[in-house]
Motif scaffolding. Structure first.
Motif: not given
Length: 216
Positions: A186-207
């Protein structure tokens, strides 16, 4: 009046407590020094008028604690207290739902007035800092997507960012691994990413680029 001061520095917790009591001498103020202690406290009793939150303490880093509190306790006002006074950091805190931002360089009187403003329902930012408009469209999009996560999904995402495996997350949250996998999907879908690594990278971009000085 009931408040929580969440900071891992006892002396600074004392300064915040003094600032509140100087304006509200009958206030009840609870102190915690870790994010886990804060979440345990709120899970038992979330009927507080305000949480004063340090951005970085054991159990939280950057904006993770603020993101979780806004997801789990949307009606509970949270004011960030930090030693990082970068305008971009302050704006990001407000974008993520903070009711205000108090720099740790403020003296007790200034903190007292800032807290009083928030308790009256006003947002507080340091008057000598110009925030300007956000210029990071990618981070703004990620913030909007983070706002769609459920509280449990936010917790899972925080643990993913810490490098924990599904088995570890399941144990920590007292759920099955299948439930964790469902949350991750669900997290991957909501963040529009395809992997756990991409999800973590996406969040890191906020910082990214915001911590130009030691966090506190």
């Amino acid at each position: 009046m009931r408040l929580v001061v969440a900071d891992d520095h006892p002396l600074f917790r004392g300064a915040l407590k003094e600032a509140v009591l100087s304006h509200h001498p009958r206030a009840t103020i609870l102190e915690v020094g870790t994010f886990d202690a804060l979440t345990a406290l709120l899970e038992n009793d979330a009927e507080f008028d305000l949480v004063l939150l340090d951005l970085t303490m054991p159990g939280a880093r950057g904006f993770s604690g603020l993101i979780y509190l806004r997801a789990q306790y949307s009606a509970l006002p949270v004011v960030v207290v930090s030693g990082n006074e970068e305008p971009a950091v302050i704006r990001r805190c407000l974008d993520l739902g903070a009711s205000g931002f108090i720099p740790k360089t403020m003296d007790t009187r200034q903190m007292r007035d800032a807290i009083a403003d928030v308790l009256k329902g006003e947002a507080f930012v340091p008057p000598d800092i110009t925030l300007g408009a956000s210029s990071d469209g990618e981070a703004d999009l990620i913030i909007a997507r983070l706002a769609t996560l459920t509280p449990q999904q936010v917790r899972v995402l925080m643990m993913l960012a810490e490098g924990r495996l599904n088995k570890q997350i399941a144990y920590e949250l007292s759920v099955s691994e299948a439930t964790v996998k469902a949350h991750v999907s669900a997290i991957l879908q909501k963040l529009g990413v395809e992997s756990r690594t991409q999800a973590v990278i996406a969040v890191s971009k906020v910082e990214t680029g915001l911590w130009t000085q030691p966090q506190a």
